[in-house]
Design an enzyme around this catalytic site. Structure first.
Site, PDB file in Angstrom:
ATOM      1  N   SER A 113       0.720  -1.499   0.165  1.00  0.00           N
ATOM      2  CA  SER A 113      -0.042   0.297  -0.353  1.00  0.00           C
ATOM      3  C   SER A 113       1.016   0.978  -0.295  1.00  0.00           C
ATOM      4  O   SER A 113      -0.012   2.184  -0.514  1.00  0.00           O
ATOM      5  CB  SER A 113      -0.889   0.420   1.641  1.00  0.00           C
ATOM      6  OG  SER A 113       0.049  -0.026   2.470  1.00  0.00           O
ATOM      7  N   CYS A 115       1.928  -6.280  10.483  1.00  0.00           N
ATOM      8  CA  CYS A 115       2.065  -4.875   9.120  1.00  0.00           C
ATOM      9  C   CYS A 115       4.001  -5.096   8.855  1.00  0.00           C
ATOM     10  O   CYS A 115       4.151  -4.770   9.723  1.00  0.00           O
ATOM     11  CB  CYS A 115       1.225  -4.073   9.426  1.00  0.00           C
ATOM     12  SG  CYS A 115       1.174  -2.575   7.835  1.00  0.00           S
ATOM     13  N   CYS A 153       2.593  -7.543   2.038  1.00  0.00           N
ATOM     14  CA  CYS A 153       1.368  -6.809   2.650  1.00  0.00           C
ATOM     15  C   CYS A 153       0.133  -7.404   3.158  1.00  0.00           C
ATOM     16  O   CYS A 153      -0.168  -8.610   2.448  1.00  0.00           O
ATOM     17  CB  CYS A 153       0.826  -5.561   1.733  1.00  0.00           C
ATOM     18  SG  CYS A 153      -1.255  -4.153   2.445  1.00  0.00           S
ATOM     19  N   ASN A 154       1.132  -7.644   4.545  1.00  0.00           N
ATOM     20  CA  ASN A 154      -0.770  -8.666   5.063  1.00  0.00           C
ATOM     21  C   ASN A 154      -2.074  -7.969   4.568  1.00  0.00           C
ATOM     22  O   ASN A 154      -2.898  -8.934   4.522  1.00  0.00           O
ATOM     23  CB  ASN A 154       0.079  -8.242   6.315  1.00  0.00           C
ATOM     24  CG  ASN A 154       1.147  -9.509   7.507  1.00  0.00           C
ATOM     25  OD1 ASN A 154       1.414  -9.296   7.405  1.00  0.00           O
ATOM     26  ND2 ASN A 154       1.882  -8.179   7.174  1.00  0.00           N
ATOM     27  N   HIS A 185       4.762  -2.166   7.475  1.00  0.00           N
ATOM     28  CA  HIS A 185       5.234  -0.760   7.775  1.00  0.00           C
ATOM     29  C   HIS A 185       5.692  -0.629   8.962  1.00  0.00           C
ATOM     30  O   HIS A 185       6.729  -0.065   9.514  1.00  0.00           O
ATOM     31  CB  HIS A 185       3.982   0.330   7.988  1.00  0.00           C
ATOM     32  CG  HIS A 185       3.761   0.496   7.023  1.00  0.00           C
ATOM     33  ND1 HIS A 185       2.664  -0.426   5.637  1.00  0.00           N
ATOM     34  CD2 HIS A 185       3.719   1.829   5.808  1.00  0.00           C
ATOM     35  CE1 HIS A 185       2.300   1.146   4.910  1.00  0.00           C
ATOM     36  NE2 HIS A 185       3.157   1.566   4.811  1.00  0.00           N
TER      37      HIS A 185
HETATM   38  N1  DGL Z   1       2.243  -2.586   4.732  1.00  0.00           N
HETATM   39  C1  DGL Z   1       0.669  -3.355   5.255  1.00  0.00           C
HETATM   40  C2  DGL Z   1      -0.237  -4.322   5.695  1.00  0.00           C
HETATM   41  O1  DGL Z   1       0.791  -5.116   5.715  1.00  0.00           O
HETATM   42  C3  DGL Z   1      -0.840  -2.189   4.902  1.00  0.00           C
HETATM   43  C4  DGL Z   1      -0.664  -0.978   5.980  1.00  0.00           C
HETATM   44  C5  DGL Z   1      -1.816  -0.072   5.326  1.00  0.00           C
HETATM   45  O2  DGL Z   1      -1.361   0.552   4.220  1.00  0.00           O
HETATM   46  O3  DGL Z   1      -2.539  -0.011   5.633  1.00  0.00           O
HETATM   47  O4  DGL Z   1      -0.610  -4.326   6.066  1.00  0.00           O
END
Ligand code: DGL
Length: 273
Positions: free
Chosen positions: A12, A186, A74-75, A188
């Site tokens: 994302s 996540c 991305c999870n 991030h």
């Molecule tokens: N990096 C993403 C994940 O692993 C999603 C973060 C987001 O866009 O809310 O879930």
């Protein structure tokens, strides 16, 4: 034919760069094409349909450029869109889910905290993961969405008071409830790992999945038997649907050792619908 394996990656925003770092370490001969959908970030508050639409469109784009394998770094996107993507496309697609299984194996108190997005926590796939690896009869799981973490990382802010306050806010209730193991569910959140460890203390185990994803990617690539080219260097291309200037200023903070080898561009074909 000799060529570099080409790995396409999607997140994302910039969070999936935490997975890119692991993949680059493990597969230095592969060319990487990363798309951060920052104009659409966060996915955490989007519907399964919206997330799926983005992942399908971005995957299509990567496949057109000749990617051999896609990593959904991305999870949230994996939980909601990997099944549709695998159904639609024939190339291998690697996904990732919060590391509930290793956390359930690591916990001594029997209580684990899962930090993940709202979308991930609401996902059916996530509930299936809990039923399989952390049934309530054995493990108590406390979930916590952390939208501020995504905002902070997208802004390149990895430490300082704002970060510490956000970490305290999200982790204090689970630590008070006795959690001894926290899942960074996540991509991030990985970039805040150092700060999180500092706030929660060294007795708390933090678990994330970047290395496991890199290993899985390596093994699927090995099956494709692509011979690395000796005549050219593998490329590293980072694209964003958001601001190119922002990406260029944040990338060196998140991936300091890759700054010199990366090229950057803005993806303008896919404006948010
Ligand atoms: N990096 C993403 C994940 O692993 C999603 C973060 C987001 O866009 O809310 O879930």
């Amino acid at each position: 034919m000799q060529q570099h394996a080409k790995i396409g990656m999607i997140d994302s925003g910039v969070g999936g760069l935490s997975v890119l770092l692991e993949i680059r370490n493990r597969l230095p001969n592969a060319s990487l094409h990363y798309i951060g959908d920052s104009n659409w970030c966060p996915y955490g508050n989007k519907s399964p349909e919206q997330i799926t639409e983005r992942i399908i469109a971005l995957s299509e784009l990567l496949i057109k450029t000749g990617t051999h394998i896609i990593v959904i770094a991305c999870n949230s996107a994996t939980i909601h869109a990997v099944a549709s993507a695998r159904e639609k496309f024939s190339i291998p697609i690697v996904g990732m889910e919060p590391a509930v299984k290793p956390a359930a194996a690591a916990t001594v108190s029997g209580i684990i905290g899962v930090l993940a997005t709202e979308a991930s926590i609401a996902g059916e796939k996530f509930h299936h993961l809990l039923d399989t690896h952390a049934p309530p009869s054995k493990i108590k799981v406390i979930t916590q969405p952390c939208p501020l973490f995504v905002e902070l990382v997208e802004a390149g802010s990895l430490s300082g008071d704002e970060v510490t306050d956000a970490i305290r806010k999200y982790t204090t209730p689970m630590l008070e409830a006795g959690a001894d193991t926290l899942v960074l569910g996540c991509t991030h959140y990985h970039f805040l790992r150092g700060s999180i460890q500092q706030v929660v203390g060294n007795n708390i185990t933090l678990i994330d999945t970047g290395i496991a994803v890199a290993k899985r990617t390596q093994s699927l690539l090995a099956d494709l038997k692509i011979q690395p080219s000796a005549s050219s260097a593998p490329t590293l291309h980072i694209q964003t649907t958001g601001s190119l200037e922002t990406l260029k200023s944040i990338f060196p903070i998140l991936c300091p050792h890759l700054s010199d080898s990366a090229s950057f561009s803005q993806l303008t074909q896919l404006t948010p619908s």
